[in-house]
Structures are given as C-alpha cells and as structure tokens.
Design an enzyme around this catalytic site. Structure first.
Site, PDB file in Angstrom:
ATOM      1  N   CYS A   1       0.791  -1.232   0.000  1.00 28.97           N
ATOM      2  CA  CYS A   1       0.000   0.000   0.000  1.00 28.97           C
ATOM      3  C   CYS A   1       0.822   1.280   0.000  1.00 28.97           C
ATOM      4  CB  CYS A   1      -0.947  -0.002   1.198  1.00 28.97           C
ATOM      5  SG  CYS A   1      -2.105  -1.390   1.200  1.00 28.97           S
TER       6      CYS A   1
ATOM      7  N   HIS B   1      -3.726   6.699   3.072  1.00 29.95           N
ATOM      8  CA  HIS B   1      -2.607   5.987   3.713  1.00 29.95           C
ATOM      9  C   HIS B   1      -1.381   6.889   3.842  1.00 29.95           C
ATOM     10  CE1 HIS B   1      -1.592   1.510   4.525  1.00 29.95           C
ATOM     11  NE2 HIS B   1      -1.064   2.300   5.449  1.00 29.95           N
TER      12      HIS B   1
END
Length: 493
Positions: free
Chosen positions: A52, A108
């Site tokens: 990610c 994120h």
C-alpha cells in the site's frame, strides 16, 4: 483548450485479472468494461513496490520506489512510512495550476491528516490509527448513523485476514457506498469556476473480504477460478494457524469463500462507480473529464499458497489500468489496448501532460498519452519492481518484466525465478533451471545487475547479484534526505 477535469479512481489490492475486459469470464464489471471500451486498457501495468504505502508514494510523486525512499509498508518502520517532505506531488502541482483538489477514501498518508498537496481529504483509513486522537471521517459517519449496537468491524474479520463472510451492517453503510457518496458530495459542492481533480480511493477489495450479502451470495453460487499452484511453491505449502497468515495451505472451501467475498467487493465497487458516472453525466461533467482507473497492487488470493501482497508474482504486482480521455482530447488513432509495460509512476506525468502542465524533473515516470495515441515514442523495454522484508525475509525481492517474461530475484535467499508469461500466465513453471532457457535467464539477470549496480548499495559485485542474507536493510539515500527536509519543514526552518 479548456482544462479537463480529472477523476482518479483507485481500488485497494485489486489484481489485474478481476475485470471482464481483462478476460475474466466470471466477474461482473460492466461499468469498468464500458469505460475500457471508451478508453484504453493497459494490459501490462505493474506496481513498482506492491504494497500500500510505497505504491501510493510512487503514484503521488511520479517517482520510482528507490527515489521515494519507501521500499516497505511495515516491518521495523525504517523506510516504510509515507511521511512528508516530497518536493512535488500530483495534487500539489494541480492545485498550483488552479485545480480544486480533493481526496476521498483511503490515502494511507503519515500523518493521516497530511494533505500532500490536496486542498482537502475525507478519509476512510480502515483500522489504522496513527495518532491516538485520530478518527477517520468514515468511522465518525458510521458511528453517527448506525442502526444498532454494533461497530464497523463487528463481523470479526480483520484487515489482512484470508477469512471471509458477508457484511454485517446495512448496505448503505458499507465503505464502498460512503466513498462514492462523498465523491458525489464534492462534485456538487466544489468551486464551479475551477477544474477539479478528485481522487476516489476505495478501501476494498482489500480484506476484509466482506461483500454485502447480495454480492457475496452471487459469487458463492458461482464456479470461481482456482488458485494457480506452481511447480516451485512447495515451500509455501505449510500448515498455518494465524487468521492473517501470509502463506499456507487452506481448504478449497476457505479459498472459495475468500474469492467470493473479494469478487463480490469488486462487483459492488463497479456498480457504485456506475452511480458516480451517472451523477457526473447529470451534472454535465462526464465528457470533459479525464478518467483513470487503477489499483495500488494485487492480492495473491491463495495462488501458490500465498496471500496478500508484496510479491513480484502476477497476482500481487500486475494491476488493472484504464485511461479514458475527455472528448476534447480524443483522436481517431487512439488505441483501446496497449501492451507496453507501464507503472504507477507513469500516472502523474500522464495527468500533468493532459492538463497542459510542466512535468517536474523529479518525476521518473513517462506520460502514457503517446502510447494511447499510437505515436512512435521511446519507451522502457522492461519494468523493474521491488519490495523489502515485510512478513518474512523470504519475501525480499526484485522483479523485472516486459509483460511477456518475468524474472524474480529473491534477494535474501539468493535464488532466481524465470517465467514465460505468454505460455504460463499463472507462473506455474519456473524456468530458471531449464537448460533450454539458460540464455533467457542470463539476459534477465544482466538486466537486473544493470538496474541495481548504479545504486552502489552492495546488491551487485561486478556482473553478479549479491545475496542479502544476514545483511542489514538497505535504506535509500533519498529516504534520509526527504526525512531531513520534512523535519525542517515541521520545525518551520
């Protein structure tokens, strides 16, 4: 020419072969299939660091992972967190050029409220809490509107689990619906005198594999593709006990249930993207919007007894990518399929060129617009990706591919793998020790050496690759430089 609006749609952890337009005969993705028919499907798109945080850093900056300095998503913290200090970012460059920019869903970033060039972010950070005081916008919304005494993960499936079950709350409260609701809200409330850049970033199909009952049941009833099992994957055919195990033998029933939840989440996302497009058409925005659909990385889903991501294998590193130009930029020579190998770092220069903006010198990627227009352009002959240790030292790897062949160097094992993707798209036959493929292996090894020897980081010696077993982690110089710059910015120096 009027500047185009820009919509970047990103799913989390969606493998390349889970779209109808990519040849999957089971999954239902009519909206994205139609988008591909209107635009260009890139059949060899890859994540340079397939997990990610590092993947999103490359997308944010247009830089290769070595130059973002982020080679991990977790596991010790060093060179793993996003942080700040990037000199140029995609939303930042668009904002400076007069775009109204907003990020919705999973960003994120670290810290989580960092804007990294956006005017505003509205966040669904799943279960991540980087600061004790942080509450995501989705979490607050969920708690304010829930219809009973339950929480948003009361189904009991955690964020990296191979387990699956239907979503436990009403469908309208699923994060997929919320992400589209907030995207539509932005389009209605944005500054109408400016073009917009909207990043709609879904938290699914990343686990939990918790599709709402309609979609979960739909795929439980279907015959789904079986996992690929290579002649090399015996080391991963082990008994595991943890519910977030990154590898291990699972029953056929467990794998089917996981794939049903995963496929169901993708089908749900597709329908909700259709709702977003419907509202855009009603607002008169659809035709003058550059639309890009992609994901940060894939999910092994039990292939070769592996789960999650970080690997150089197709299920983890090969991603979906569709680019649909606004009508004002279309030409008669636009291609509907491109097989040249591209990566997430190519999105920033593509978008900036489409907006008529200068591409910063820090950008490593290339604009894909010439490929879409079928123009003659010098392009990379192969793509390099990598990932550091995350779940186990067995994972650290470098991979190279041209979309037809794949070479993987497992750096801490000192072993190589070679796959003929044309004949063996599931990477079931490792050709690294095949005498008749010796020349092909040496070619790809020499390419890996050529890429890595410029780093002067102990990865190569002469024309050979140096096994990293027992060696400390390599921290890219750019990571240290950026952290120092970020510290000065936070100190106001």
């Amino acid at each position: 020419m009027k500047k185009p609006n820009i919509l970047l749609i990103m799913t989390d952890q969606q493998r390349w072969d889970t779209l109808g337009c990519s040849g999957n005969p089971v999954i239902e993705t009519p909206v994205l299939d139609a988008l591909a028919a209107e635009g260009t499907l890139f059949t060899s798109a890859y994540s340079g660091t397939p997990s990610c945080i590092p993947a999103r850093a490359s997308l944010l900056t247009g830089m290769d992972p070595w130059n973002t300095g982020i080679l991990y998503s977790s596991g010790g913290g060093i060179a793993s967190g996003m942080g700040g200090g990037f000199e140029y970012t995609l939303p930042g460059e668009l904002a400076k050029a007069g775009y109204h920019t907003q990020g919705v869903g999973k960003m994120h970033y670290e810290p989580q409220r960092a804007l990294n060039g956006f005017h505003r972010t509205v966040l669904d950070e799943s279960g991540r809490v980087g600061d004790p005081s942080f509450v995501s916008d989705y979490r607050k919304w969920f708690e304010d509107r829930k219809t009973g005494d339950y929480g948003y993960i009361d189904h009991g499936i955690t964020w990296n689990s191979w387990m699956a079950r239907p979503y436990h709350a009403p469908e309208y409260m699923h994060p997929t619906n919320w992400t589209v609701n907030e995207s539509i809200r932005f389009l209605r409330e944005r500054d109408p005198e400016k073009p917009f850049f909207l990043k709609t970033s879904f938290a699914r199909p990343h686990s939990p594999y918790d599709a709402v009952p309609y979609y979960f049941d739909l795929y439980m009833r279907k015959s789904l593709p079986e996992p690929y099992l290579g002649d090399w994957c015996g080391e991963h055919d082990v008994a595991t006990s943890g519910t977030e195990a990154w590898r291990g033998r699972r029953s056929a029933e467990e794998i089917h249930r996981a794939r049903a939840g995963y496929y169901g989440n993708i089908n749900h996302i597709d329908h909700q993207i259709g709702r977003l497009f419907y509202e855009m058409r009603n607002m008169g925005l659809y035709d003058n919007t550059l639309i890009i659909f992609t994901s940060d990385h894939g999910d092994m889903l039990g292939d070769h007894h592996l789960w999650r991501k970080t690997y150089g294998y197709e299920g983890s590193a090969h991603i979906p990518l569709i680019v649909r130009l606004p009508k004002q930029m279309e030409s008669g020579s636009d291609r509907h399929k491109v097989d040249r190998v591209v990566g997430l770092q190519d999105l920033m220069p593509t978008i900036l060129e489409a907006a008529g903006l200068r591409i910063p010198e820090t950008v490593d990627g290339q604009s894909m617009l010439p490929l879409i227009r079928d123009e003659q352009v010098q392009w990379r002959p192969y793509f390099h990706g990598e990932h550091g240790v995350c779940y186990s030292e067995l994972q650290e790897m470098h991979y190279l591919t041209d979309g037809k062949w794949k070479y993987i160097w497992l750096a801490r094992q000192g072993t190589e793998q070679l796959f003929d993707l044309t004949a063996d798209p599931g990477e079931c036959r490792d050709l690294a020790n095949s005498p008749e493929h010796r020349e092909q292996l040496l070619l790809w090894r020499s390419r890996a050496v050529a890429v890595l020897q410029t780093r002067k980081a102990g990865l190569t010696e002469g024309e050979t690759l140096v096994c990293q077993a027992g060696k400390p982690r390599i921290v890219p110089p750019k990571f240290t430089e950026r952290m120092e710059r970020w510290s000065r910015l936070r100190a106001g120096l």
